[in-house]
Design a protein around this motif. Structure first.
Motif, mmCIF file in Angstrom:
data_model
loop_
_atom_site.group_PDB
_atom_site.id
_atom_site.type_symbol
_atom_site.label_atom_id
_atom_site.label_comp_id
_atom_site.label_asym_id
_atom_site.label_seq_id
_atom_site.Cartn_x
_atom_site.Cartn_y
_atom_site.Cartn_z
ATOM 1 N N ASP A 107 0.851 -1.182 0.000
ATOM 2 C CA ASP A 107 0.000 0.000 0.000
ATOM 3 C C ASP A 107 0.887 1.232 0.000
ATOM 4 O O ASP A 107 1.974 1.227 0.590
ATOM 5 N N ILE A 108 0.432 2.287 -0.643
ATOM 6 C CA ILE A 108 1.188 3.543 -0.663
ATOM 7 C C ILE A 108 1.359 4.072 0.752
ATOM 8 O O ILE A 108 2.391 4.648 1.096
ATOM 9 N N ALA A 109 0.348 3.888 1.591
ATOM 10 C CA ALA A 109 0.360 4.439 2.951
ATOM 11 C C ALA A 109 1.018 3.512 3.963
ATOM 12 O O ALA A 109 0.778 3.635 5.162
ATOM 13 N N CYS A 110 1.852 2.599 3.499
ATOM 14 C CA CYS A 110 2.511 1.632 4.384
ATOM 15 C C CYS A 110 3.991 1.969 4.499
ATOM 16 O O CYS A 110 4.747 1.779 3.532
ATOM 17 N N PRO A 111 4.439 2.463 5.662
ATOM 18 C CA PRO A 111 5.857 2.831 5.796
ATOM 19 C C PRO A 111 6.802 1.658 5.617
ATOM 20 O O PRO A 111 7.912 1.815 5.105
ATOM 21 N N TRP A 112 6.378 0.473 6.030
ATOM 22 C CA TRP A 112 7.226 -0.709 5.887
ATOM 23 C C TRP A 112 7.341 -1.150 4.433
ATOM 24 O O TRP A 112 8.302 -1.825 4.057
ATOM 25 N N CYS A 113 6.373 -0.760 3.597
ATOM 26 C CA CYS A 113 6.424 -1.142 2.189
ATOM 27 C C CYS A 113 7.564 -0.423 1.468
ATOM 28 O O CYS A 113 8.237 -1.013 0.615
ATOM 29 N N PHE A 114 7.788 0.851 1.801
ATOM 30 C CA PHE A 114 8.895 1.595 1.193
ATOM 31 C C PHE A 114 10.226 1.054 1.711
ATOM 32 O O PHE A 114 11.184 0.864 0.948
ATOM 33 N N ILE A 115 10.294 0.780 2.994
ATOM 34 C CA ILE A 115 11.505 0.192 3.576
ATOM 35 C C ILE A 115 11.772 -1.180 2.957
ATOM 36 O O ILE A 115 12.901 -1.507 2.587
ATOM 37 N N GLY A 116 10.707 -1.998 2.843
ATOM 38 C CA GLY A 116 10.855 -3.318 2.242
ATOM 39 C C GLY A 116 11.292 -3.240 0.792
ATOM 40 O O GLY A 116 12.061 -4.081 0.315
ATOM 41 N N LYS A 117 10.796 -2.225 0.089
ATOM 42 C CA LYS A 117 11.198 -2.026 -1.310
ATOM 43 C C LYS A 117 12.696 -1.784 -1.403
ATOM 44 O O LYS A 117 13.381 -2.362 -2.252
ATOM 45 N N ARG A 118 13.233 -0.951 -0.536
ATOM 46 C CA ARG A 118 14.661 -0.664 -0.554
ATOM 47 C C ARG A 118 15.487 -1.912 -0.198
ATOM 48 O O ARG A 118 16.530 -2.181 -0.790
ATOM 49 N N LYS A 119 15.028 -2.680 0.770
ATOM 50 C CA LYS A 119 15.758 -3.879 1.161
ATOM 51 C C LYS A 119 15.716 -4.933 0.046
ATOM 52 O O LYS A 119 16.716 -5.626 -0.211
ATOM 53 N N PHE A 120 14.580 -5.047 -0.604
ATOM 54 C CA PHE A 120 14.478 -5.977 -1.728
ATOM 55 C C PHE A 120 15.383 -5.532 -2.873
ATOM 56 O O PHE A 120 16.075 -6.354 -3.489
ATOM 57 N N GLU A 121 15.403 -4.231 -3.147
ATOM 58 C CA GLU A 121 16.267 -3.716 -4.209
ATOM 59 C C GLU A 121 17.739 -3.977 -3.901
ATOM 60 O O GLU A 121 18.529 -4.255 -4.814
ATOM 61 N N ALA A 122 18.107 -3.888 -2.629
ATOM 62 C CA ALA A 122 19.486 -4.181 -2.246
ATOM 63 C C ALA A 122 19.827 -5.646 -2.537
ATOM 64 O O ALA A 122 20.951 -5.968 -2.959
ATOM 65 N N ALA A 123 18.856 -6.531 -2.328
ATOM 66 C CA ALA A 123 19.066 -7.945 -2.630
ATOM 67 C C ALA A 123 19.210 -8.167 -4.135
ATOM 68 O O ALA A 123 20.068 -8.937 -4.581
ATOM 69 N N VAL A 124 18.387 -7.487 -4.915
ATOM 70 C CA VAL A 124 18.433 -7.641 -6.369
ATOM 71 C C VAL A 124 19.789 -7.183 -6.913
ATOM 72 O O VAL A 124 20.332 -7.783 -7.855
ATOM 73 N N GLU A 125 20.348 -6.129 -6.313
ATOM 74 C CA GLU A 125 21.653 -5.647 -6.760
ATOM 75 C C GLU A 125 22.737 -6.707 -6.565
ATOM 76 O O GLU A 125 23.704 -6.763 -7.327
ATOM 77 N N GLU B 30 -5.120 -2.261 0.295
ATOM 78 C CA GLU B 30 -5.498 -1.082 1.077
ATOM 79 C C GLU B 30 -5.515 -1.435 2.564
ATOM 80 O O GLU B 30 -6.331 -2.230 3.009
ATOM 81 N N LEU B 31 -4.635 -0.819 3.314
ATOM 82 C CA LEU B 31 -4.590 -1.074 4.752
ATOM 83 C C LEU B 31 -5.796 -0.477 5.473
ATOM 84 O O LEU B 31 -6.311 -1.064 6.421
ATOM 85 N N SER B 32 -6.241 0.699 5.018
ATOM 86 C CA SER B 32 -7.370 1.388 5.667
ATOM 87 C C SER B 32 -8.306 1.937 4.598
ATOM 88 O O SER B 32 -8.335 3.144 4.331
ATOM 89 N N PRO B 33 -9.085 1.055 3.963
ATOM 90 C CA PRO B 33 -9.944 1.499 2.858
ATOM 91 C C PRO B 33 -11.048 2.472 3.259
ATOM 92 O O PRO B 33 -11.630 3.132 2.396
ATOM 93 N N ASP B 34 -11.324 2.577 4.561
ATOM 94 C CA ASP B 34 -12.362 3.493 5.014
ATOM 95 C C ASP B 34 -11.832 4.895 5.309
ATOM 96 O O ASP B 34 -12.568 5.775 5.738
ATOM 97 N N THR B 35 -10.549 5.130 5.071
ATOM 98 C CA THR B 35 -9.958 6.439 5.316
ATOM 99 C C THR B 35 -10.517 7.474 4.338
ATOM 100 O O THR B 35 -10.580 7.205 3.130
#
Length: 237
Positions: free
Chosen positions: A24-42, A56-61
């Protein structure tokens, strides 16, 4: 790392490893996880193709939430404000370790369904990975609004997508069905939290794991392909 493309029925050891990511865009761990995954791909000695899927973590927002991130989490999770502040400080510290500059004070909490539709729009034009990066950076680092059509169109234009086409697609919900399909697939996989990485449609990794975890999984996929491609022991020559 490239946008995901259909894999062959029986991939060879040299074919790209296909990774589907629910986030989800609103997930702070998703951006962190993206960077860690990219480090693995490198570090991975092979190719990887990636496709992002909607969750969607909070679809009622509401699109325009009244309050800051502390207000949202205090109400949504029933936590005291000081505890929420400590949690956000911890997450920001972890984000900094992977090169991200989270600004929770500027963050504009919002509904993300339109942002997910934009990702599908970008995917259809071969730009999903660029759009995902732009949305996450805008939301967590720049304090940009990622829930309103006009704001999303501005972000899409930043990566070279046609602004008018984006507005038309988002206002008509042209990709809402694609978002819902992603969410149904997440339910079928039993995904209840994000980020969630699925390798080759059969291996699941939950959370913002260390790069070594992702690298090991990628290497395992290739090792299994090599084993499957090897001639059977005792086969006729």
């Amino acid at each position: 790392m490239t946008d995901s493309t259909p894999a062959s029925t029986v991939p060879s050891p040299r074919d790209p490893v296909v990774v589907d990511v629910w986030s989800d865009i609103a997930c702070p761990w998703c951006f962190i996880g993206k960077r860690k995954f990219e480090a693995a791909v490198e570090r991975f000695e092979g190719d990887v193709t990636v496709e992002y899927h909607s969750f969607e973590l909070s679809p009622d927002t509401p699109v325009d939430f009244e309050g800051d991130e502390i207000d949202f989490l205090s109400k949504h999770k029933g936590m005291p404000a000081d505890q929420v502040q400590g949690m956000l400080d911890n997450v920001a510290g972890i984000a900094a370790e992977v090169g991200l500059a989270y600004d929770f004070d500027a963050l504009k909490h919002t509904n993300t369904v339109k942002a997910h539709q934009l990702l599908h729009f970008a995917k259809a034009r071969g730009r999903q990975l660029d759009m995902k990066e732009r949305l996450l950076s805008a939301y967590f680092e720049e304090g940009r609004h990622v829930g309103r059509v006009q704001d999303l169109a501005d972000l899409a234009a930043d990566i070279g997508l046609d602004r008018d086409e984006v507005v038309a697609a988002l206002e008509s919900d042209a990709h809402l069905a694609d978002v819902r399909d992603d969410q149904r697939q997440a339910q079928a996989y039993g995904i209840s939290g994000v980020p969630f990485f699925v390798l080759e449609g059969k291996y699941g990794i939950s959370g913002a794991q260390a790069p070594e975890t992702f690298l090991g999984a990628l290497q395992q996929v290739v090792a299994e392909r090599v084993a499957a491609a090897a001639p059977a022991v005792g086969a006729d020559r």
